[in-house]
Scaffold this active site. Structure first.
Site: not given
Ligand SMILES: *Cc1c(COP(=O)(O)O)cnc(C)c1O
Length: 498
Positions: A112
């Site tokens: 993120k």
């Molecule tokens: C948010 C997240 C995901 C999923 O990503 P999206 O963009 O919501 O599909 C997968 N793995 C981790 C560790 C995340 O923080």
């Protein structure tokens, strides 16, 4: 470049407007009116570029109301060596035909950060460009990683407040501590009695609550979003798909122009959708593997064309993917129906009213051309963590392991040994308990003492201990409030003193 709503009932808007607003007024998501193209040669030059420059070169195609200098400033402020180390997006060679793209070298140890470190810079410039004089209140619903990354990005950013809601029993102990220890005069963090979907629904309702918006406006505030419904979060993520491709060519893994596979651990469908846009821009991609955990709504959707959220949300070892309503799928549907806003709005209404919709066969085929859906249960995920560590001495967190396993399933079913990049979305240290269990060392590991598990994992694997982890252990808890989802609007007003 201008943006339209996927549901067709909101005015066309500029990028700055779209980033400031987050969600379109009609409840739809903003999408670019057309998708710009890039040349393979330009993709390949990204190998030698600093990552900030890669991001700026992608953003300049979409955020045309920002100058190139501004975009570079934003990117350089975000992807610093201090925050991301020497290489923010290293591509690790793991097996003969599969590499892993590590996207968790930022401040919160999850992918993120790739978007949420730059979003505040884009947002404050958007505020100026749109002449917005109100203070921007960022709302985020989180399954764990978004919340911390948004807090980290927006803490003490002038002209903004950041309020985060997380399911109180739906995140890992480390994730919870990361949020509840957050410093900053403009931050608030609330646990929600419920799951991620409750938190997300609450935030969406607040966004469409005109009375509340009016009350905020009276007091000089307006809402925006740090979830991946915000285009400003999605667009920067396109860059690492290009960069990974360029690295694979430079490392001699593939030849220029070879179509490759990307496997993406998927929750809200933001990360994988950024990859899809990269493909539409010209990146040679054979297929995206959309990997889910036991909450396998997306696997079913890709295989059958039926989206069904009428089921219980299961808690898994990959909590950031414990989601039943993947918001960004709406953007994909818009694109594969060639912008049929009426159709998309209809499906979304069915989802809202009945918890179910089914797309037509043409749409389903188009989705299947681009995506392969596969899922891994808890056993398979743990097994993949242990097996890949034993076979290749590479340690994966559970989210990454889900994508690895999905790739194995794809290869088995298709006999396709095309080179693949598995996106790794979190540091194994962040989900230490599940990782230790996967290694067969889970005995005595206790959620109430997460740092013991961190140390144990370090001793077992000798994987460098992230400095963020050492700092976290020493921080005091500042945010302990847990509320019902219905109390979210009130909590916001109290925080803002209105
Ligand atoms: C948010 C997240 C995901 C999923 O990503 P999206 O963009 O919501 O599909 C997968 N793995 C981790 C560790 C995340 O923080």
């Amino acid at each position: 470049m201008l943006y339209v709503s996927t549901r067709g009932q909101a005015p066309i808007a500029s990028a700055a407007h779209v980033i400031k607003e987050g969600l379109a007024r009609d409840g739809g998501l903003f999408v670019p009116q057309n998708i710009p193209k890039v040349h393979l040669d330009d993709i390949l030059t990204m190998h030698a570029m600093p990552y900030s420059q890669c991001v700026a070169s992608v953003l300049k195609l979409f955020l045309t109301d920002y100058t190139v200098e501004e975009l570079l400033e934003c990117a350089e402020a975000a992807y610093t060596q201090e925050k991301f180390g020497n290489d923010p997006v290293p591509l690790a060679k793991v097996s003969e035909e599969t590499d892993v793209l590590e996207l968790w070298h930022g401040p919160t140890m999850a992918f993120k950060d790739m978007a949420l470190q730059i979003l505040p810079h884009l947002m404050t410039r958007a505020q100026k460009k749109t002449g917005e004089e109100s203070r921007i209140v960022i709302l985020a619903a989180t399954s764990g990683d978004t919340g911390k990354a948004a807090l980290e990005g927006f803490a003490d950013v002038p002209g903004t407040d950041i309020i985060v809601f997380y399911p109180t029993d739906g995140v890992s102990p480390i994730q919870k501590l990361q949020m509840t220890t957050q410093k900053g005069g403009n931050v608030a963090v609330f646990g929600i009695e419920g799951d991620f979907d409750d938190a997300q629904r609450g935030v969406k309702e607040i966004f469409s609550d005109q009375a509340l918006a009016g009350k905020l406006a009276e007091h000089g505030y307006c809402f925006s979003s740090a979830n991946s419904i915000n285009w400003g979060r999605l667009a920067p993520q396109i860059a690492y798909y290009f960069k990974a491709y360029a690295s694979a060519v430079a490392n001699g893994r593939i030849k220029p122009g070879d179509p490759i596979i990307y496997a993406v651990p998927t929750g809200n469908f933001g990360d994988i959708l950024a990859g899809y846009y990269a493909k539409r821009m010209g990146l040679p991609v054979k297929r995206f593997i959309c990997a889910s955990n036991s909450n396998n709504v997306l696997t079913e959707f890709i295989n059958t064309g039926k989206y069904n959220r009428k089921r219980d949300l299961l808690k898994t070892s990959s909590p950031s993917m414990d989601i039943l309503v993947s918001s960004n799928l709406e953007r994909l549907l818009y694109d594969v129906t060639e912008g049929d806003q009426e159709k998309v709005a209809g499906w979304m209404k069915e989802l809202q009213d009945n918890g179910f919709y089914e797309v037509d066969s043409r749409t389903r085929n188009e989705v299947q051309e681009n995506f392969f859906g596969a899922w891994a249960d808890e056993m398979e995920t743990g097994d993949a963590i242990g097996r890949i560590y034993n076979d290749y001495h590479y340690l994966m967190d559970p989210h990454t392991a889900v994508a690895w396993k999905a790739t194995e399933k794809y290869r088995l079913l298709s006999s396709d040994d095309t080179y693949a990049v598995v996106l790794s979305t979190a540091s194994p240290y962040k989900f230490n308990k599940a990782v230790l269990e996967g290694l067969g060392k889970g005995e005595g590991v206790d959620d109430s003492r997460p740092f013991e598990a961190v140390r144990k994992l370090h001793e077992e694997t000798e994987l460098p201990l992230p400095r963020q982890m050492g700092e976290l252990e020493k921080l005091p808890v500042l945010h302990e409030q847990v509320i019902g989802a219905a109390a979210m609007p009130e909590a916001i007003c109290t925080k803002l003193g209105i």
